[in-house]
Design a protein around this motif. Sequence first.
Motif, PDB file in Angstrom:
ATOM      1  N   MET A  58       1.006  -1.294  -0.236  1.00  0.00           N
ATOM      2  CA  MET A  58       0.234  -0.023  -0.270  1.00  0.00           C
ATOM      3  C   MET A  58       0.897   1.380   0.354  1.00  0.00           C
ATOM      4  O   MET A  58       0.845   2.338  -0.707  1.00  0.00           O
ATOM      5  N   MET A  59       2.140   1.118   1.054  1.00  0.00           N
ATOM      6  CA  MET A  59       2.643   2.909   0.721  1.00  0.00           C
ATOM      7  C   MET A  59       3.034   2.541  -0.175  1.00  0.00           C
ATOM      8  O   MET A  59       3.411   3.505  -0.623  1.00  0.00           O
ATOM      9  N   LEU A  60       3.678   1.658  -1.410  1.00  0.00           N
ATOM     10  CA  LEU A  60       4.560   2.086  -2.338  1.00  0.00           C
ATOM     11  C   LEU A  60       4.138   2.446  -3.165  1.00  0.00           C
ATOM     12  O   LEU A  60       4.286   2.867  -4.714  1.00  0.00           O
ATOM     13  N   MET A  61       2.417   1.593  -3.287  1.00  0.00           N
ATOM     14  CA  MET A  61       1.493   2.296  -4.596  1.00  0.00           C
ATOM     15  C   MET A  61       1.715   3.553  -4.464  1.00  0.00           C
ATOM     16  O   MET A  61       1.268   4.164  -4.818  1.00  0.00           O
ATOM     17  N   ALA A  62       1.165   3.860  -3.052  1.00  0.00           N
ATOM     18  CA  ALA A  62       0.454   5.653  -2.512  1.00  0.00           C
ATOM     19  C   ALA A  62       1.920   6.159  -3.132  1.00  0.00           C
ATOM     20  O   ALA A  62       1.685   6.660  -3.903  1.00  0.00           O
ATOM     21  N   HIS A  63       2.696   6.158  -3.350  1.00  0.00           N
ATOM     22  CA  HIS A  63       4.089   6.795  -3.208  1.00  0.00           C
ATOM     23  C   HIS A  63       4.294   7.048  -4.811  1.00  0.00           C
ATOM     24  O   HIS A  63       4.676   8.205  -5.422  1.00  0.00           O
ATOM     25  N   ASP A  64       3.885   5.898  -5.701  1.00  0.00           N
ATOM     26  CA  ASP A  64       3.752   6.054  -6.981  1.00  0.00           C
ATOM     27  C   ASP A  64       2.871   6.571  -7.881  1.00  0.00           C
ATOM     28  O   ASP A  64       3.101   7.439  -8.824  1.00  0.00           O
TER      29      ASP A  64
END
Length: 164
Positions: free
Chosen positions: A99-105
């Motif tokens: 979730m954190m990585l997708m949000a960052h992207d």
Amino acid sequence: MELQEAIFSRRTVRKFKKDPVPREVVDQIIDAARYAPSACNLQLWEFIAVDDPELIDQIAEETRFITLAPVAIFVTYSHKYTRENLAWVQSASAAVQNMMLMAHDLGLGGCWVDTLGNVGRIKKLLRLPEEQTVLALVLFGYYKLNLRAPRRRSIDSVLHFTEY
Ligand SMILES: Cc1cc2nc3c(=O)[nH]c(=O)nc-3n(C[C@H](O)[C@H](O)[C@H](O)COP(=O)(O)O)c2cc1C
């Protein structure tokens, strides 16, 4: 964004703009969560997105962090199947990192919060079934500042070949 760039440039964000996070963006974040590995591929996680101001106020009596961001997502996991070797923690944590990585992207910041206060009360407010355990609260929103990475331990100090 390339995977390596995403991993190394993601930062915990604690100050968010007031701009709401569209539901489609929340969907994209959860789409990434559901592709995380889970023990026996059981996927016993649930994600409760909270953006209702009244509910946020009630939850804030337990965890003030929830007031910081336009949307907050509780990550829960069922312990109906097994608690062996904390498989539920491992599985739910993998989902949070996705979730954190997708949000960052997608240009959003996130903050993983484990300071939850009275989790029993939060479970009641969210109407969670008994077998669901709350792992974490993850805040998401748009942000202004580019943040520097806090210090990391060196590879040499954390990597041990053969024995400690
Ligand atoms: C399990 C876990 C719990 C955390 N709980 C909090 C928290 O309650 N409040 C907070 O501000 N940050 C919290 N964080 C964020 C960490 O402080 C942050 O990841 C760390 O300082 C490294 O910064 P970075 O994420 O920008 O690399 C938590 C992170 C993890 C993995």
